[in-house]
Design a protein around this motif. Structure first.
Motif, mmCIF file in Angstrom:
data_model
loop_
_atom_site.group_PDB
_atom_site.id
_atom_site.type_symbol
_atom_site.label_atom_id
_atom_site.label_comp_id
_atom_site.label_asym_id
_atom_site.label_seq_id
_atom_site.Cartn_x
_atom_site.Cartn_y
_atom_site.Cartn_z
ATOM 1 N N UNK A 282 -31.510 27.157 -54.443
ATOM 2 C CA UNK A 282 -31.338 26.575 -53.267
ATOM 3 C C UNK A 282 -30.143 26.410 -52.846
ATOM 4 N N UNK A 283 -29.908 26.013 -51.295
ATOM 5 C CA UNK A 283 -28.575 25.966 -50.911
ATOM 6 C C UNK A 283 -27.758 24.568 -51.294
ATOM 7 N N UNK A 284 -28.432 23.519 -51.762
ATOM 8 C CA UNK A 284 -27.844 22.448 -52.312
ATOM 9 C C UNK A 284 -27.148 22.781 -53.448
ATOM 10 N N UNK A 285 -27.982 23.365 -54.204
ATOM 11 C CA UNK A 285 -27.732 23.557 -55.867
ATOM 12 C C UNK A 285 -26.587 24.825 -55.876
ATOM 13 N N UNK A 286 -26.639 25.673 -54.912
ATOM 14 C CA UNK A 286 -25.679 26.630 -54.656
ATOM 15 C C UNK A 286 -24.315 25.993 -54.451
ATOM 16 N N UNK A 287 -24.295 25.111 -53.697
ATOM 17 C CA UNK A 287 -23.137 24.361 -53.221
ATOM 18 C C UNK A 287 -22.657 23.771 -54.450
ATOM 19 N N UNK A 288 -23.370 22.978 -55.199
ATOM 20 C CA UNK A 288 -23.098 22.090 -56.408
ATOM 21 C C UNK A 288 -22.512 23.102 -57.519
ATOM 22 N N UNK A 289 -23.171 24.356 -57.836
ATOM 23 C CA UNK A 289 -22.821 25.091 -58.798
ATOM 24 C C UNK A 289 -21.428 25.933 -58.197
ATOM 25 N N UNK A 290 -20.754 25.719 -57.130
ATOM 26 C CA UNK A 290 -19.710 26.247 -56.439
ATOM 27 C C UNK A 290 -18.725 24.967 -56.525
ATOM 28 N N UNK A 291 -18.973 23.827 -56.833
ATOM 29 C CA UNK A 291 -17.965 22.852 -56.911
ATOM 30 C C UNK A 291 -17.826 22.258 -55.552
ATOM 31 N N UNK A 292 -18.652 22.498 -54.546
ATOM 32 C CA UNK A 292 -18.786 22.039 -53.164
ATOM 33 C C UNK A 292 -19.561 20.782 -52.943
ATOM 34 N N UNK A 293 -20.213 20.337 -53.794
ATOM 35 C CA UNK A 293 -20.939 18.868 -54.059
ATOM 36 C C UNK A 293 -20.979 18.381 -55.469
ATOM 37 N N UNK A 294 -20.782 17.239 -55.535
ATOM 38 C CA UNK A 294 -20.957 16.740 -56.792
ATOM 39 C C UNK A 294 -22.177 16.659 -57.340
ATOM 40 N N UNK A 295 -22.181 16.858 -58.811
ATOM 41 C CA UNK A 295 -23.434 16.778 -59.421
ATOM 42 C C UNK A 295 -23.896 15.367 -60.031
ATOM 43 N N UNK A 296 -24.831 14.818 -59.868
ATOM 44 C CA UNK A 296 -25.007 13.143 -60.617
ATOM 45 C C UNK A 296 -24.798 13.493 -61.732
ATOM 46 N N UNK A 297 -24.214 12.443 -62.604
ATOM 47 C CA UNK A 297 -23.975 12.324 -63.839
ATOM 48 C C UNK A 297 -22.862 12.830 -64.487
ATOM 49 N N UNK A 298 -22.282 13.831 -63.670
ATOM 50 C CA UNK A 298 -21.002 14.531 -64.347
ATOM 51 C C UNK A 298 -19.825 13.685 -63.898
ATOM 52 N N UNK A 299 -18.737 13.985 -65.085
ATOM 53 C CA UNK A 299 -17.392 13.353 -64.690
ATOM 54 C C UNK A 299 -16.537 14.511 -64.851
ATOM 55 N N UNK A 300 -16.361 15.166 -63.927
ATOM 56 C CA UNK A 300 -15.205 16.453 -64.077
ATOM 57 C C UNK A 300 -13.917 16.196 -64.506
ATOM 58 N N UNK A 301 -13.488 16.934 -65.480
ATOM 59 C CA UNK A 301 -11.968 16.713 -66.046
ATOM 60 C C UNK A 301 -11.564 18.250 -66.220
ATOM 61 N N UNK A 302 -10.181 18.282 -66.245
ATOM 62 C CA UNK A 302 -9.408 19.443 -66.552
ATOM 63 C C UNK A 302 -8.742 19.276 -67.904
ATOM 64 N N UNK A 303 -8.865 19.951 -68.893
ATOM 65 C CA UNK A 303 -8.340 19.644 -70.271
ATOM 66 C C UNK A 303 -6.962 20.121 -70.433
ATOM 67 N N UNK A 304 -6.198 19.585 -71.063
ATOM 68 C CA UNK A 304 -4.736 19.976 -71.531
ATOM 69 C C UNK A 304 -4.781 20.670 -72.867
ATOM 70 N N UNK A 305 -4.030 21.842 -72.805
ATOM 71 C CA UNK A 305 -3.895 22.559 -73.992
ATOM 72 C C UNK A 305 -2.343 23.063 -73.926
ATOM 73 N N UNK A 306 -1.905 23.747 -75.090
ATOM 74 C CA UNK A 306 -0.664 24.673 -75.000
ATOM 75 C C UNK A 306 -0.997 25.742 -75.631
#
Length: 499
Positions: A66-90
């Motif tokens: 569905x369009x709402x889920x496609x938007x969420x899987x694209x990062x265009x809509x937040x997904x309930x319960x998630x905590x988006x992070x970017x991890x650091x490494x070298x």
């Protein structure tokens, strides 16, 4: 860095996709990641969905289209319960210490609890992060199709890998060598922790954080390392070395070239990760370099096993602060030198129909590989045709060679070895060989055809390839073109790190 990050969407906009999310890696604390909401893309559309994997993770595949889920899987809509992070490494890139790196365009949403254990979900190409450096945080449709298809191709081959849940696209322009369009792959794995995560904390003298990361990995993925005798962190290094040895044997046995085996592209779980300039070889050449950017040939096919050991040595150096003495790390690395060749001999033996390893098998395999290299024989087709040669009809595979008398001499040795096996049965042996010698692999030209059609808005070839690559050992109608020799123009395809 002062990279500007997108403001998080209001919680009321969050979409509930069904399964419960858990923080997982994000619980390690701020030293390990930066909170990073994805950046929205316009006019997103679904390019492909991995319905079987969606079900495994607890999603309803129909809902994800569905369009709402496609938007969420694209990062265009937040997904309930998630905590988006970017991890650091070298990490070390092309053998040179590169310092701090990190998730420059991958955003970890969190983890799902499944019957198979915790599974992390990332959005790759979802926008700028604090670790994007000079990048734009985006991925293009071309490279995203390649990653989506190849991760599932590797899974179909039984090779440990990250998986792909979905592929979405957007008309938003992204500049690489030319102007392309954006895409996002939702990819999953039990863990996306890399060798480079450990290198980061070790290089910066952050021993408590290094220990915390190692404990996190051991407790979740290698609990036997703590219960076994000796130093738990040396045990971890030995366990990772064993998995990596097994993985490299599987790569070599299908003619797979990774292309960028930097330490930040090496999985702590022994998974194939980060599909950039990869290639399944067509004509066999041990010195083949699939990455157009690898001018020195560091990551050539025949060098991959030694590069893996070099990377493991870097991991060992990173873990030294947690060990009692350097010798523990050296001892943990030593088994790789025996494990890899033994695993490769077993896998190549199975490709030739050998039930168990015997003296002389390694030489039998090497003799065939030398013949294949000398005549530039197609890797996948050669082994597949050998399946039909077990009963004595060598013509189809013999015709692949220019030096046919040399092949005949080898084939005679091979059949003698087959017939020496207890209870040898030609039909059963041929069937067993077809279960380990794929008919179809993701050749560069197949991916290129799918990419060019997708760039015109036709995703049918992407989906057709996805279906075929899920069952690469089967003889199925309508797929002869996918198992055929590559066209002449395939030799002109250049694959680089640009994506």
């Amino acid at each position: 860095m002062n990279t500007a990050l997108a403001a998080p969407a209001h919680a009321a906009d969050a979409l509930d996709l069904g399964p419960a999310w858990h923080a997982g890696f994000a619980d390690l604390g701020p030293a390990f990641h930066t909170d990073t909401p994805p950046t929205a893309l316009p006019e997103t559309q679904l390019v492909a969905l991995n319905a079987p994997l969606a079900r495994e993770l607890g999603f309803d595949p129909a809902r994800l289209t569905g369009p709402e889920a496609v938007a969420a899987l694209s990062g265009s809509r937040p997904i309930a319960g998630t905590r988006p992070v970017a991890t650091v490494y070298s990490g070390h890139q092309f053998g040179v210490w590169a310092g701090q790196l990190g998730d420059g365009r991958a955003i970890l949403l969190g983890e799902l609890r499944t019957p198979q254990g915790p599974i992390e979900v990332q959005l790759k190409g979802a926008g700028l992060t604090r670790y994007s450096r000079m990048g734009d945080g985006r991925a293009v449709l071309r490279s995203s199709i390649r990653e989506y298809l190849c991760s599932e191709a590797m899974h179909g081959l039984g090779i440990p890998t990250t998986r792909a849940l979905s592929l979405t696209g957007s008309p938003q322009p992204v500049i690489r060598e030319t102007v392309e369009t954006a895409a996002v792959v939702a990819r999953v794995a039990p863990s996306f922790v890399r060798f480079g995560h450990f290198e980061h904390f070790s290089a910066n003298g952050l021993t408590p954080e290094l220990r915390r990361l190692a404990d996190f990995v051991i407790d979740r993925h290698y609990p036997d390392c703590r219960s076994a005798a000796g130093n738990a962190y040396a045990n971890l290094l030995e366990a990772v070395s064993a998995r990596t040895a097994a993985l490299l044997a599987q790569w070599q046995a299908v003619g797979f070239c990774h292309g960028v085996m930097n330490t930040d592209n090496m999985s702590i779980l022994g998974l194939t990760i980060d599909y950039g300039p990869f290639q399944f070889m067509d004509a066999f050449n041990p010195a083949h370099v699939c990455n157009h950017s690898d001018h020195g040939g560091r990551y050539a096919y025949h060098r991959q096993p030694n590069i893996a050991y070099w990377n493991l040595f870097c991991l060992g150096q990173a873990l030294l602060p947690l060990m009692d003495e350097q010798q523990q790390a050296l001892d943990a690395l030593e088994p790789y030198k025996a494990l890899f060749p033994a695993a490769l001999t077993r896998r190549m033996g199975a490709k030739l129909g050998l039930q168990a390893t015997a003296e002389g098998d390694a030489e039998l395999v090497e003799a065939l590989m030398q013949l294949m290299a000398r005549d530039a024989v197609d890797f996948t087709i050669c082994f597949r045709r050998l399946c039909d040669a077990v009963a004595g009809d060598s013509a189809p595979v013999r015709d692949l060679f220019l030096q046919r008398e040399a092949f005949d001499a080898w084939a005679e040795r091979w059949r003698e070895r087959l017939q020496s096996q207890p209870g040898f049965d030609a039909a059963a042996t041929a069937a067993a060989m077809r279960r380990v010698n794929p008919r179809i692999v993701l050749r560069n030209h197949l991916g290129q055809i799918a990419i060019e059609r997708a760039q015109q808005g036709d995703f049918t070839e992407v989906r057709r390839l996805q279906q075929a690559l899920a069952a690469p050992f089967d003889d199925r109608e309508g797929e002869d073109d996918l198992a055929a020799f590559p066209p002449d123009w395939a030799q002109q395809i250049e694959i680089s790190c640009s994506s």
